[in-house]
Design a protein around this motif. Structure first.
Motif, short mmCIF file in Angstrom:
data_model
loop_
_atom_site.label_atom_id
_atom_site.label_comp_id
_atom_site.label_asym_id
_atom_site.label_seq_id
_atom_site.Cartn_x
_atom_site.Cartn_y
_atom_site.Cartn_z
N THR A 257 -28.63 104.27 69.13
CA THR A 257 -28.19 103.72 67.86
C THR A 257 -28.55 102.24 67.89
OG1 THR A 257 -26.36 105.26 67.56
CG2 THR A 257 -26.22 103.17 66.38
N VAL A 258 -29.45 101.83 67.01
CA VAL A 258 -29.89 100.44 66.99
C VAL A 258 -29.22 99.73 65.81
CG1 VAL A 258 -31.98 100.97 65.64
CG2 VAL A 258 -31.87 98.88 67.01
N THR A 259 -28.63 98.58 66.12
CA THR A 259 -27.90 97.80 65.12
C THR A 259 -28.77 96.65 64.65
OG1 THR A 259 -25.84 98.31 66.28
CG2 THR A 259 -25.77 96.54 64.65
N TYR A 260 -29.00 96.57 63.34
CA TYR A 260 -29.75 95.47 62.75
C TYR A 260 -28.76 94.43 62.24
CZ TYR A 260 -33.45 99.08 62.47
OH TYR A 260 -34.36 100.06 62.76
N CYS A 261 -28.87 93.20 62.73
CA CYS A 261 -27.87 92.20 62.35
C CYS A 261 -28.34 90.78 62.68
CB CYS A 261 -26.55 92.47 63.07
SG CYS A 261 -26.69 92.50 64.86
N PHE A 262 -27.52 89.81 62.32
CA PHE A 262 -27.65 88.38 62.63
C PHE A 262 -28.71 87.68 61.76
CE2 PHE A 262 -26.19 89.48 67.19
CZ PHE A 262 -24.89 89.56 66.77
N THR A 263 -28.23 86.85 60.87
CA THR A 263 -29.08 86.11 59.95
C THR A 263 -29.76 84.94 60.66
OG1 THR A 263 -27.56 86.64 58.15
CG2 THR A 263 -29.12 84.84 57.77
N PRO A 264 -31.08 84.79 60.52
CA PRO A 264 -31.74 83.58 61.05
C PRO A 264 -31.18 82.34 60.35
CG PRO A 264 -33.35 85.25 60.38
CD PRO A 264 -32.03 85.70 59.84
N GLU A 265 -30.95 81.28 61.11
CA GLU A 265 -30.32 80.10 60.54
C GLU A 265 -31.08 79.57 59.33
OE1 GLU A 265 -29.48 77.05 63.32
OE2 GLU A 265 -28.05 78.23 64.48
N HIS A 266 -32.41 79.59 59.40
CA HIS A 266 -33.19 79.00 58.31
C HIS A 266 -33.30 79.93 57.11
CE1 HIS A 266 -36.21 81.53 60.25
NE2 HIS A 266 -37.02 81.35 59.22
N ARG A 267 -32.78 81.15 57.20
CA ARG A 267 -32.81 82.07 56.07
C ARG A 267 -31.42 82.35 55.51
NH1 ARG A 267 -35.96 80.93 53.67
NH2 ARG A 267 -35.91 82.84 52.38
N GLY A 268 -30.40 81.69 56.06
CA GLY A 268 -29.06 81.88 55.56
C GLY A 268 -28.69 80.89 54.47
N ILE A 269 -27.73 81.25 53.65
CA ILE A 269 -27.19 80.32 52.67
C ILE A 269 -26.60 79.11 53.41
CG2 ILE A 269 -25.39 80.01 50.92
CD1 ILE A 269 -25.83 82.96 50.15
N GLN A 270 -25.97 79.38 54.55
CA GLN A 270 -25.58 78.35 55.50
C GLN A 270 -26.33 78.63 56.81
OE1 GLN A 270 -23.67 75.65 55.00
NE2 GLN A 270 -23.38 76.22 52.84
N PRO A 271 -26.63 77.59 57.59
CA PRO A 271 -27.43 77.79 58.80
C PRO A 271 -26.63 78.38 59.96
CG PRO A 271 -26.87 75.47 58.59
CD PRO A 271 -26.38 76.14 57.34
N HIS A 272 -26.30 79.67 59.82
CA HIS A 272 -25.50 80.34 60.84
C HIS A 272 -25.79 81.83 60.80
CE1 HIS A 272 -21.88 81.55 63.16
NE2 HIS A 272 -21.97 80.33 63.65
#
Length: 311
Positions: free
Chosen positions: A256-271
């Motif tokens: 089961t592969v989990t896709y997650c975690f927003t790249p800082e430069h692609r988030g509304i906030q850098p997190h």
């Protein structure tokens, strides 16, 4: 290789999704629907799982139903740590699963359950055995968290870190193996139930533990593994080579592969917890990873397309 694709991890936990940016989860719901559609387009029939929720909250699942997310997944999942963080007792596990089962027609997975050895290793041993007694037959998939303790030199993926007090340090002691690779008392007990209860092991970028982890899981008789592919990591140098190495190493398991975690430069906030600026980009990442590892269309890095770019 992949038996399921999970969309995000603990979306109702502020350590993984920022509620100040998306207080009603409407942005998450939109992103999750796009991801569900993208996964299905690349690998029809692949089980799509809504990211395991923590805390176990019927309101959140009702909210996802209201937004139509449950029409684009094939299962929902829950996470529980009643001996460490949750405000309920371990014997309530069947009740907690039943609460979610009561509001959806979808199967309910237990994609993370574990016990920290922060206080005593004997607590984990007892908790493992009791959890197995309580959850056998209650869910199509049960994944124990985790194989390894988190190295003390790293940071746990949680919001407030040391400000959480002792709760933070429990994150570092969830493994069946200590940081140095030596077994805890619960390892032998886990081996007796490994065919029924899978394992969760998150692998960091170029994780030095990968090969040893695979060897241990085979030795234990593990059949089902849950891990993650980080959208944020996809922007690192040679990310696809690392993803290939990780997934190839896990080829003998049902993953089961989990896709997650927003790249800082692609988030509304850098997190990494931020809703993305363009949710379609997360769906594109899900499509690319699914095509590569579940759709039979594994592409070589020579095609000239970076992960994160439109394909």
């Amino acid at each position: 290789m992949i038996e399921a694709a999970m969309i995000w991890n603990e979306p109702n936990n502020k350590s993984h999704w920022d509620p100040e940016i998306d207080p009603d989860w409407s942005q998450f719901a939109h992103m999750a629907k796009l991801a569900g559609q993208a996964i299905a387009a690349e690998a029809p029939g692949l089980t799509r799982v809504l990211g395991g929720i923590s805390p176990i909250d019927t309101f959140f699942i009702e909210r996802m139903k209201h937004f139509g997310v449950l029409d684009h997944v094939d299962a929902v999942a829950v996470h529980g740590f009643p001996l460490d963080w949750n405000l309920w007792q371990i014997d309530e596990w069947p009740q907690k699963v039943a609460e979610i089962r009561g509001i959806t027609h979808l199967p309910v997975w237990v994609s993370e359950v574990g016990v920290s050895t922060f206080g005593a290793e004997e607590v984990q041993l007892w908790g493992l055995k009791r959890t197995a007694e309580l959850l056998r037959g209650q869910a199509p998939r049960i994944h124990w968290y985790s194989l390894y303790d988190l190295p003390r030199e790293w940071e746990a993926t949680t919001r407030h870190r040391e400000a959480e007090g002792s709760s933070y340090y429990r994150h570092f002691h969830m493994g069946l193996l200590r940081q140095d690779g030596t077994p805890k008392p619960s390892l032998e007990a886990f081996a007796e139930i490994a065919p029924e209860m899978g394992l969760v092991q998150w692998f960091h970028y170029h994780d030095h533990r990968l090969d040893d982890a695979v060897a241990w899981m085979k030795r234990l008789g593990v059949k089902h593994v849950r891990t993650g592919l980080s959208w944020a990591d996809s922007f690192r140098e040679n990310a696809m080579d690392w993803f290939d190495r990780q997934m190839d190493a896990l080829a003998d398991f049902d993953v089961t592969v989990t896709y997650c975690f927003t790249p800082e430069h692609r988030g509304i906030q850098p997190h990494h917890t931020s809703a993305p600026q363009v949710p379609e980009e997360f769906a594109e990442f899900c499509a690319l990873m699914t095509n590569r590892y579940a759709g039979g269309g594994k592409m070589t890095s020579s095609v000239g397309t970076k992960v994160g770019e439109t394909v």
